[in-house]
Design an enzyme around this catalytic site. Structure first.
Site, PDB file in Angstrom:
ATOM      1  N   TRP A  18       0.800  -1.219   0.000  1.00 32.51           N
ATOM      2  CA  TRP A  18       0.000   0.000   0.000  1.00 32.51           C
ATOM      3  C   TRP A  18       0.834   1.270   0.000  1.00 32.51           C
ATOM      4  O   TRP A  18       0.300   2.362  -0.147  1.00 32.51           O
ATOM      5  CB  TRP A  18      -0.890   0.022   1.257  1.00 32.51           C
ATOM      6  CG  TRP A  18      -0.106  -0.348   2.485  1.00 32.51           C
ATOM      7  CD1 TRP A  18      -0.037  -1.601   3.046  1.00 32.51           C
ATOM      8  CD2 TRP A  18       0.784   0.478   3.245  1.00 32.51           C
ATOM      9  NE1 TRP A  18       0.849  -1.594   4.107  1.00 32.51           N
ATOM     10  CE2 TRP A  18       1.365  -0.321   4.253  1.00 32.51           C
ATOM     11  CE3 TRP A  18       1.152   1.823   3.172  1.00 32.51           C
ATOM     12  CZ2 TRP A  18       2.286   0.169   5.171  1.00 32.51           C
ATOM     13  CZ3 TRP A  18       2.082   2.316   4.085  1.00 32.51           C
ATOM     14  CH2 TRP A  18       2.628   1.484   5.073  1.00 32.51           C
ATOM     15  N   ASN A  19       2.155   1.150   0.227  1.00 31.03           N
ATOM     16  CA  ASN A  19       2.885   2.394   0.546  1.00 31.03           C
ATOM     17  C   ASN A  19       3.091   3.327  -0.647  1.00 31.03           C
ATOM     18  O   ASN A  19       3.143   4.540  -0.471  1.00 31.03           O
ATOM     19  CB  ASN A  19       4.190   2.102   1.295  1.00 31.03           C
ATOM     20  CG  ASN A  19       5.163   1.286   0.500  1.00 31.03           C
ATOM     21  OD1 ASN A  19       4.799   0.622  -0.464  1.00 31.03           O
ATOM     22  ND2 ASN A  19       6.418   1.314   0.906  1.00 31.03           N
ATOM     23  N   GLY A  42       6.734  -6.365  -0.567  1.00 33.89           N
ATOM     24  CA  GLY A  42       6.084  -6.349   0.743  1.00 33.89           C
ATOM     25  C   GLY A  42       7.020  -6.862   1.815  1.00 33.89           C
ATOM     26  O   GLY A  42       8.241  -6.735   1.712  1.00 33.89           O
ATOM     27  N   SER A  43       6.419  -7.452   2.837  1.00 32.36           N
ATOM     28  CA  SER A  43       7.196  -7.845   4.020  1.00 32.36           C
ATOM     29  C   SER A  43       7.864  -9.207   3.818  1.00 32.36           C
ATOM     30  O   SER A  43       7.481  -9.981   2.936  1.00 32.36           O
ATOM     31  CB  SER A  43       6.253  -7.907   5.221  1.00 32.36           C
ATOM     32  OG  SER A  43       5.285  -8.904   4.967  1.00 32.36           O
ATOM     33  N   HIS A  86      -3.666  -6.384  -4.834  1.00 35.08           N
ATOM     34  CA  HIS A  86      -3.130  -5.218  -4.131  1.00 35.08           C
ATOM     35  C   HIS A  86      -3.352  -5.382  -2.624  1.00 35.08           C
ATOM     36  O   HIS A  86      -4.109  -6.245  -2.181  1.00 35.08           O
ATOM     37  CB  HIS A  86      -3.833  -3.956  -4.653  1.00 35.08           C
ATOM     38  CG  HIS A  86      -2.931  -2.755  -4.716  1.00 35.08           C
ATOM     39  ND1 HIS A  86      -1.872  -2.568  -3.850  1.00 35.08           N
ATOM     40  CD2 HIS A  86      -2.908  -1.666  -5.553  1.00 35.08           C
ATOM     41  CE1 HIS A  86      -1.254  -1.433  -4.149  1.00 35.08           C
ATOM     42  NE2 HIS A  86      -1.856  -0.869  -5.175  1.00 35.08           N
ATOM     43  N   ALA A  87      -2.694  -4.528  -1.843  1.00 34.92           N
ATOM     44  CA  ALA A  87      -2.871  -4.573  -0.389  1.00 34.92           C
ATOM     45  C   ALA A  87      -4.332  -4.276  -0.044  1.00 34.92           C
ATOM     46  O   ALA A  87      -4.971  -3.430  -0.679  1.00 34.92           O
ATOM     47  CB  ALA A  87      -1.948  -3.559   0.274  1.00 34.92           C
ATOM     48  N   GLU A 108      10.690  -8.063  -3.696  1.00 37.26           N
ATOM     49  CA  GLU A 108      11.184  -6.758  -3.223  1.00 37.26           C
ATOM     50  C   GLU A 108      10.703  -6.619  -1.788  1.00 37.26           C
ATOM     51  O   GLU A 108       9.531  -6.331  -1.549  1.00 37.26           O
ATOM     52  CB  GLU A 108      10.586  -5.620  -4.069  1.00 37.26           C
ATOM     53  CG  GLU A 108      10.946  -5.667  -5.536  1.00 37.26           C
ATOM     54  CD  GLU A 108      12.379  -5.231  -5.816  1.00 37.26           C
ATOM     55  OE1 GLU A 108      13.115  -4.932  -4.862  1.00 37.26           O
ATOM     56  OE2 GLU A 108      12.752  -5.210  -6.989  1.00 37.26           O
ATOM     57  N   CYS A 135      10.389   1.329   1.750  1.00 36.09           N
ATOM     58  CA  CYS A 135      11.398   0.283   1.955  1.00 36.09           C
ATOM     59  C   CYS A 135      12.789   0.884   1.907  1.00 36.09           C
ATOM     60  O   CYS A 135      13.694   0.443   2.602  1.00 36.09           O
ATOM     61  CB  CYS A 135      11.251  -0.793   0.889  1.00 36.09           C
ATOM     62  SG  CYS A 135      11.213  -0.116  -0.774  1.00 36.09           S
TER      63      CYS A 135
END
Ligand code: NAP
Length: 460
Positions: free
Chosen positions: A135-136, A211-212, A160-161, A233, A267
């Protein structure tokens, strides 16, 4: 049917809700994506470029509306939302112009060396690629995948988030609005739990995730099980090293931007500021002062520097990291507390020193405007602190000494090193990480090649 909520992090107000796609709808979208691939291939370079430029024109025409939507949905200051849209438009045009050259393959000058009359390589699209996105940067992260993927002749499906469904829906329509064949790029409104089924679907050839780490591990292991190509990523805790010969005013100014851009939720935000002893007092004072002066508030207000964090759970994570460091003896130089009764998920710009290995902040990513200050006794000490983590995304090195700069460029373990600047992504340069920050590259020629088959051609 489960729903996705778009909630304004500045006020907590619910902006819109969207029903999750049923299994039938997901099936239709995957079938359409699969059917679009031969059409995209047949369209050829010039037609795909024309369509990509048309999509860029649409996004550019929607700039104000899309920027306001980004800011409403995830809290980024409005000027940065506009910048995100403009950068996305630029990347679309960049790939429209350069994709053919990036994927032109090569021809052996002397094919007789391999017993052929003609030999070389070509790049073919892989097919349908699933993109699991955060989402960032709700538009940019998606466009930096979609523009090269579509230009290469792949189709894309986006998961998407869950907290940015408005951006997801907008992007799911953008490319077909521009004239791309139906199914070329669509959004699946699904939760994370349904990603596995999509990766395993035989019509899906590859997957990219931004993402994470836990999400990356899960997606990579499922893709590994079905032997599909993956690009990851993931997170980072980027070092920003300051040496005594650096311009400390410029370094402090850039350090604030590097830490707080996107409300500190990028990130590639610099997260650890590693400063040589001889520059430590001078840099820290300037940096702390500038961090304390930032204006926090409504991100739709043009004068705001820092808006809220995107989710309440994101803020809780930051609170826990800072409290843990404080309890274990770190010094909070700026920020570190906020008014809990106020609306919105705000967290103030924070600077912390005295971080030790037993604190979580030492090795975890702080996804918010929290800067960790480290004092280094020498260049080697600074580089050792920088490389001590298992992350390796971006990095910044500040010095005016050429020998130091050369040594740092070679020694820092990361996907990028920026000297006397801050880590930024550019369509012209590859972007990605090493270690637990992921693998594979996006952007530039390297990014568009990730989802292509590099085919060797040999003709007798
Ligand atoms: P996240 O929780 O991993 O979410 C990212 C995406 O992955 C979302 O679409 C999410 O869906 C999905 N997801 C989560 N768990 C999943 C699972 N087990 N299987 C499949 N999909 C899953 O990440 P975040 O916390 O929103 O984003 C912040 C992280 O992203 C930070 O670590 C940041 O550094 C990293 N990031 C990296 C880059 C880069 O280029 N290296 C860029 C931006 C952000 P739901 O929303 O439905 O859960």
């Amino acid at each position: 049917m489960a729903i996705m909520r778009s909630v304004n992090p500045t006020t907590g107000e619910e902006l819109a809700t969207f029903e999750h796609d049923s299994d039938d709808v997901v099936e239709q979208k995957l079938a359409a994506a699969s059917a679009a691939v031969p059409q995209l291939k047949a369209a050829g370079w010039a037609r795909r470029a024309e369509l990509m430029n048309a999509a860029a024109d649409l996004l550019e025409a929607d700039l104000e509306q899309v920027a306001a939507m980004i800011t409403d949905e995830m809290g980024k200051p409005i000027a940065q939302s506009r910048g995100e849209v403009t950068k996305s438009v630029y990347a679309m045009r960049y790939y429209a112009e350069n994709a053919e050259a990036f994927l032109s393959g090569r021809t052996l000058d002397d094919p007789s060396a391999v017993g052929a009359t003609r030999a070389g390589t070509r790049f073919d699209p892989l097919g349908v690629v699933l993109a699991v996105m955060p989402w960032n940067y709700p538009i940019w992260q998606v466009v930096r995948f979609a523009a090269p993927a579509l230009m290469a002749g792949n189709a894309g499906v986006l998961k998407h988030a869950s907290n940015v469904p408005q951006a997801a829906v907008y992007l799911g329509r953008l490319f077909t609005r521009a004239g791309f064949p139906e199914g070329s790029f669509s959004t699946l409104l699904i939760g994370a739990g349904r990603v596995e089924g999509v990766i395993r679907d035989p019509r899906v050839s590859a997957v990219t995730l931004t993402g994470s780490e836990p999400a990356g591990r899960s997606v990579a292991s499922i893709a590994g099980d079905v032997l599909k190509k993956v690009v990851l990523e993931l997170g980072g805790s980027d070092p920003f090293i300051v040496m005594p010969s650096a311009d400390l005013d410029a370094a402090a100014e850039m350090a604030v931007k590097a830490r707080t851009t996107n409300n500190g939720q990028a990130c590639i935000n610099a997260k650890r500021f590693i400063v040589h002893t001889d520059a430590y007092a001078g840099f820290s004072e300037k940096f702390a002062q500038k961090m304390a002066q930032l204006r926090i508030g409504d991100p739709q207000d043009e004068s705001t520097d820092i808006g809220p964090l995107a989710t309440s759970s994101g803020r809780n994570d930051i609170v826990e990291l800072v409290d843990d460091a404080r309890e274990k003896g770190a010094s909070i130089i700026v920020g570190g507390s906020f008014d809990d009764s106020a609306d919105g998920w705000f967290y103030p710009p924070t600077v912390i020193a005295g971080i030790t290995p037993e604190m979580r902040l030492f090795e975890e990513e702080a996804f918010g405007p929290v800067a960790s200050l480290y004092e280094a006794a020498s260049l080697e000490d600074a580089l050792a602190i920088a490389n001590s983590l298992d992350f390796g995304l971006g990095s910044a090195f500040w010095s005016s000494d050429e020998a130091e700069i050369d040594h740092a460029i070679k020694t820092i373990e990361s996907g990028a090193v920026f000297v006397n600047g801050m880590t930024i992504s550019y369509p012209e340069l590859p972007f990605g990480g090493i270690k637990r920050s992921g693998y594979g590259r996006e952007l530039s020629a390297e990014g568009i090649r990730e989802f292509c088959n590099l085919k060797t051609v040999w003709v007798a």
